[in-house]
Every structure is written in C-alpha cells, then in structure tokens.
Write an enzyme that holds these catalytic residues in place. Structure first.
Site, PDB file in Angstrom:
ATOM      1  N   ARG A 291       4.852 -12.681  10.016  1.00 29.23           N
ATOM      2  CA  ARG A 291       5.497 -11.378   9.800  1.00 29.23           C
ATOM      3  C   ARG A 291       6.896 -11.424  10.372  1.00 29.23           C
ATOM      4  O   ARG A 291       7.152 -12.133  11.343  1.00 29.23           O
ATOM      5  CB  ARG A 291       4.781 -10.287  10.602  1.00 29.23           C
ATOM      6  CG  ARG A 291       3.477  -9.836  10.113  1.00 29.23           C
ATOM      7  CD  ARG A 291       2.967  -8.742  11.039  1.00 29.23           C
ATOM      8  NE  ARG A 291       3.455  -7.435  10.642  1.00 29.23           N
ATOM      9  CZ  ARG A 291       2.899  -6.703   9.698  1.00 29.23           C
ATOM     10  NH1 ARG A 291       1.827  -7.134   9.056  1.00 29.23           N
ATOM     11  NH2 ARG A 291       3.385  -5.521   9.388  1.00 29.23           N
TER      12      ARG A 291
ATOM     13  N   LYS B 240       4.161   0.519   9.728  1.00 25.50           N
ATOM     14  CA  LYS B 240       4.318   1.748   8.952  1.00 25.50           C
ATOM     15  C   LYS B 240       3.747   2.952   9.691  1.00 25.50           C
ATOM     16  O   LYS B 240       4.284   4.044   9.615  1.00 25.50           O
ATOM     17  CB  LYS B 240       3.626   1.611   7.589  1.00 25.50           C
ATOM     18  CG  LYS B 240       4.516   0.942   6.561  1.00 25.50           C
ATOM     19  CD  LYS B 240       3.935   1.069   5.181  1.00 25.50           C
ATOM     20  CE  LYS B 240       2.823   0.065   4.978  1.00 25.50           C
ATOM     21  NZ  LYS B 240       2.327   0.031   3.603  1.00 25.50           N
TER      22      LYS B 240
ATOM     23  N   GLU C  59       0.877  -1.162   0.000  1.00 22.21           N
ATOM     24  CA  GLU C  59       0.000   0.000   0.000  1.00 22.21           C
ATOM     25  C   GLU C  59       0.921   1.220   0.000  1.00 22.21           C
ATOM     26  O   GLU C  59       1.805   1.309   0.858  1.00 22.21           O
ATOM     27  CB  GLU C  59      -0.851  -0.029   1.271  1.00 22.21           C
ATOM     28  CG  GLU C  59      -2.002   0.923   1.188  1.00 22.21           C
ATOM     29  CD  GLU C  59      -2.849   0.923   2.455  1.00 22.21           C
ATOM     30  OE1 GLU C  59      -2.766  -0.036   3.240  1.00 22.21           O
ATOM     31  OE2 GLU C  59      -3.576   1.899   2.632  1.00 22.21           O
TER      32      GLU C  59
END
Ligand code: ATP
Ligand code: MG
Length: 555
Positions: A266, A276, A37
């Site tokens: 992750r 982020k 994204e």
C-alpha cells in the site's frame, strides 16, 4: 495484436510476472481491473493502484476494467460511484467498455454458492458472531467445527434458499465455505461467503437480502471478466488461498488461464491518512470542509489544491511498486508537482501581506503599462500587461527598517532593491500605526533602471514583487499546513489528537488585474511566493496555495 516485447519502463516484480506469463504462453494479453468499493472518495493510495492497473496494460495491448465492488450496501452511495469515475478520467485513464458492478453478477454468485453447496463444500451456519469467533480458534490453536458443518446437502440447499427469500433475520445465519478449521491460515477456517442484510442497494434496490463477502465475490468477478492479473494490496496476501480455493472448486472457472492474485504494498503518505474510514471521519466531524478540502490527500482534494494529473502519475512512477510497506515522504509528492508547474505554470505577482509603497518622485496620476513575460524560460507562452505608478503594494515581509545583516537582500531604509519587472527603488522613511505596525513605506525610484542595471555601476542584488495599487484586485489566499502533526497518524486510532489546529491560514491581499478571470484549478506561480490556483468552490477570487517554490519542510 501489437508487439508484446517487454517495455523499457522501470521493471518491477509485477511486470516480471506478466512477462513470464506471456513468454510461457499462459496469457496472450493482460487484463486487469480497478475494484473500488464506492464507500468514499479516492485518495492518493488509490491513485497509485489506478496508475499501476491502467498503466501496465498499455504496455501489453491489454485493458483494465473499472469494477465497483459494491457488495456492502450499508456503506455505499451513488455519490461515491460518480466521484470515482470522475477522478479516474481526470487522472487520464479510461476503462474498458461499460463500467462494471459486482452487483450485476449477483445471480452468478448465487449459482456459484449453490454449486459449492451441492458439492458439500458450503453450509449454512447458525453460530452467533461471538460463537463463530470462539470456534475459529487462534493462531496457536486449531478451530472447532461448527455444529452445522455436517448438515446434509439437501438441507443446506433449502436453508440457503430460505436465506435468500428473507426467512431469517439479519445475523441469524451465514453461508460458509467448508474448508479447514485447523488451517494455519485463519482466513481458511470456513470463511463466510454470504450474509443477510436487509438494505436497499444503490444498483439492485430490494432484489436481494443476502450479499456476498468480498473474498467470494472478488475472485468470481475477476474470472467472469477474464482478468489475468488481479493486483491488490498486501493485506490480502493470506486471502489469496481463498481466491484460489474458490476458483479451483467452481467448474466453469477452474481453467489453467484463470485469474491469479498478486499483492503489492500500500502507499502510506507522511502526515496524511489513506484510510477511507479515517478520511470519512475528518469529513463527518467537520475537521475539513469536505472530501475535496485542499488539505485532504484525496484525488479531488489534490485537484482543488492545484495538483495536475501528470504530477500524480509521475509521483506514482517515482514511488514504484514493491512488497515492502513503508511511509512515503511527502516531499516526493511535492517535488512531482513542483517539477511540473515549474515548466507549465504562468508567472504572475500577488501580494499576500500588503503594505503600501509610495514612490515620491514618480508623478501622481501617471500609470505606466509594462509588457512582461508570462514565463521567463518559455517565450512561447507570450507576455502579459502589468502596471506601475506612484503607489504600489509590496509584501510586509519585504521591508525592514534597518538592514539586519549583509545577507539581507530586500528593502530597508537607504537600501536599494529592484521591483520585479520594473524599476530600482530606495526606501526613505515609513509610517506606522499606534501599535507600531508598518503601514506605508516611502521611497524614490531611479527612472533609468527599467529593464537595465543602474548606469553608474551600482549593484542592486535584491528583487521583490509588487502589484500597482489602482489596478490591483483584492483576493483571498488560503495557505495550508499539514493536516496532521504526526508524520504517521495511522499510529493513532483516535485521529483527533494529532490534527494540526493551524492547517489553514487565510490572508487578504492583491493580485494583478489579469488574474481577475483566472481559470479554476489551474495553477499559477505567484513569483517568490509559490504555486497557487483559484478555488473551485468559492464565488470570488480565492486562491489555494498548491506548494511552495522549494522544499522548506526539511530545512
Ligand atoms: P476499504 O477499507 O474501504 O476496503 P480500501 O482502501 O481497500 O478501503 P478499496 O476501494 O477497496 O479501498 O480499494 C480499491 C483498490 O485500491 C484496491 O485494489 C486496493 O488494494 C487499492 N488501494 C487502496 N488503498 C491503497 C493504498 N493506500 N495504496 C495502494 N493501493 C490501494
Ligand atoms: Mg478494500
């Protein structure tokens, strides 16, 4: 098509899955995608996903698409799009064909939504956000149907068109899938597919005021691109049900070779954050100088710090792929870069905390040039010129007045030490300022020790580094400590309390003259000090410490 036999690389459950899908004839090649994204810079966790997605297809004659998951214009920016492309290429990977954007499929997404409405599988819902939460129920209690769940198909078609045309306010209504309000998977309780956002989008400008949700856009994007294995992180495990439900209910995508989602854990790195949102907080609140601050675990920060792409790929291989969430020891990352730079980094000398060393029996005004290896273990890297004279700089840490114990190998009064690549010297006396800080040390040198041991058999164990003073060039050194005091800062929602206030130390010292045109972001080994590289954002000679020569954290 090339040989599709299983690769020799260390296997993992994703490779096993791919092998079995190829063996069963379900797929003949492998297509993956990396779907960032564009709402921030890429970090070391993304690097793991990039190495996995782009790396795995190489072994199966497939390809990997780069698709920007740009369905939330409020947080996205073209600056992020550009930095992401740059970072992927720097890591050594290339995407298949053109860069893709979810936004280029907005027309298709819209038609898919219409198809679901026509099949009685989606409806426009006017519950407020709070009401929606209440109606959803809990893990123990089933949800309740929205009052709009039974609106007729025709009416839903009209309402959805009105949503698209901007006839409703932001938040007034959403399009939801009609699945099951009592599902044991909360995400299957009529998930939202579309919402209204009056935002200008970086790719589609003001064409749309409704934007699809990730869960809706992602599986369709994968299906449009013929992705075979859609790899994502574990937090999307439950959402796999929506992924499958949607593709099974859309005629053009309900095929046996449609994409499937597989989840892996992750990467979480000690003393760092891979959120982020939190990285953006550090930038916005000026805790760091930007996304590429050398203390940041971003790809651009690591690059500026002197990390190589090869070391990051090696790190990703070392941490492997699994389904267990854990906190990765930062020493694994540091040993990847150390192993790489130990082989490749040119050697040089730099004095970080300079004091003067005057060699009293060396003729004043004479300067000797010495040709020394760039890498002692790799002759092919050639030689460099260094200098020696009556006055040189050594590091403050390398001199002490009185030898403290017999392990001490550096310079002291009446003790001999070798100057790296040059002569043996013995300290005689020193000057200090009024506060007692040592300023200048005086010594004598043995002229018969250049490149050889003293002829009378004296043993000189210690070696210290130096830079000749008349040719020395001033430089700034930036020495970094961990950005966080806590090994797992993710524990804290408010990061401020665990930020290390002393994560940057600036020193002014000297480098060899041949470093005056040091290349940016290329690491050197400053002998006895560590690996350093020239900073890309500074005008003058500023060097960032990449990593020390050995692991000192665990001592
Ligand atoms: P956001 O909270 O903004 O969605 P994100 O970390 O999920 O952040 P994306 O840009 O959506 O970021 O991530 C792109 C891809 O990288 C996804 O497939 C995601 O699963 C993967 N990814 C993100 N963070 C990590 C991580 N820490 N370890 C491994 N893969 C990651
Ligand atoms: Mg995401």
């Amino acid at each position: 098509m090339s040989d599709l036999t299983p690769p020799i690389k260390s296997t993992n459950f994703i490779r096993n899955q791919i092998n079995s899908d190829i063996d069963s004839g379900l797929h003949s090649s492998v297509i993956t995608r990396f779907p960032p994204e564009p709402n921030g810079y890429l970090h070391i966790g993304h690097a793991k996903s990039i190495c996995l997605n782009f790396g795995i297809v190489k072994d199966y004659d497939g390809w990997c698409n780069l698709r920007f998951d740009d369905t939330n214009p409020a947080k996205e920016d073209i600056e992020y799009v550009n930095s992401i492309k740059k970072d992927i290429q720097w890591l050594g990977f290339d995407w298949n064909g053109e860069v893709k954007f979810s936004s280029s499929y907005f027309d298709i997404f819209y038609k898919c939504a219409e198809e679901l409405i026509s099949k009685g599988l989606a409806y426009v819902c006017f519950l407020s956000a709070d009401e929606t939460r209440e109606y959803r129920g809990t893990l123990k209690q089933p949800g309740q149907n929205s009052p709009d769940r039974d609106t007729s198909i025709e009416q839903n078609k009209t309402l959805f068109k009105k949503m698209k045309e901007g006839d409703f306010k932001e938040g007034e209504c959403v399009l939801r899938a009609k699945i099951d309000m009592s599902s044991s998977f909360m995400c299957m309780r009529d998930p939202t597919l579309y919402r209204i956002r009056f935002e200008t989008h970086h790719q589609t400008n003001d064409d749309w005021c409704i934007y699809p949700m990730y869960d809706f856009a992602h599986c369709i994007g994968d299906a449009i691109e013929g992705v075979t294995h859609s790899l994502c992180t574990l937090e999307f495990q439950d959402n796999r049900r929506i992924y499958d439900w949607l593709l099974e209910h859309l005629d053009q995508f309900n095929k046996s070779d449609r994409p499937h989602q597989f989840e892996f854990s992750r990467l979480n790195l000690e003393y760092a954050t891979t959120s982020k949102r939190k990285l953006k907080f550090l930038v916005d609140e000026n805790h760091v100088s930007g996304w590429n601050d050398p203390r940041m675990p971003t790809i651009s920060g690591l690059r500026r710090r002197g990390y190589t792409a090869a070391s990051i790929r090696d790190f990703s291989e070392r941490v492997g792929v699994s389904k267990v969430n854990s906190l990765t020891d930062v020493s694994i990352l540091e040993s990847s870069i150390r192993d790489d730079l130990n082989k490749t980094a040119p050697r040089t000398m730099a004095v970080i905390n300079p004091i003067k060393l005057v060699i009293e029996n060396y003729p004043e005004g004479k300067i000797e040039s010495l040709n020394v290896p760039i890498h002692p273990q790799n002759e092919e890297m050639g030689t460099r010129m260094i200098f020696f004279s009556h006055e040189i700089y050594i590091d403050k840490e390398d001199f002490i007045e009185v030898v403290p114990n017999n392990k001490y190998k550096r310079l002291a009064i009446n003790k001999e030490v070798r100057l790296r690549n040059a002569y043996v010297v013995k300290a005689t006396h020193f000057d200090s300022d009024k506060d007692g800080n040592i300023k200048t040390v005086y010594c004598t040198y043995d002229p018969d020790t250049l490149g050889k041991n003293p002829s009378d058999g004296r043993k000189v164990k210690g070696v210290i580094h130096y830079v000749e003073s008349s040719k020395a060039i001033s430089a700034e050194f930036r020495i970094y400590d961990r950005l966080f005091l806590e090994s797992n800062p993710a524990k804290f929602d408010d990061l401020s309390s665990s930020i290390n206030p002393n994560s940057l130390e600036i020193k002014n010292g000297f480098i060899e003259p041949n470093l005056s045109n040091a290349k940016i972001e290329k690491a050197y080994q400053f002998e006895r000090e560590g690996y350093f590289c020239r900073d890309s954002e500074s005008e003058g000679l500023v060097f960032n410490k990449t990593v020390g020569l050995r692991d000192t954290w665990n001592q």
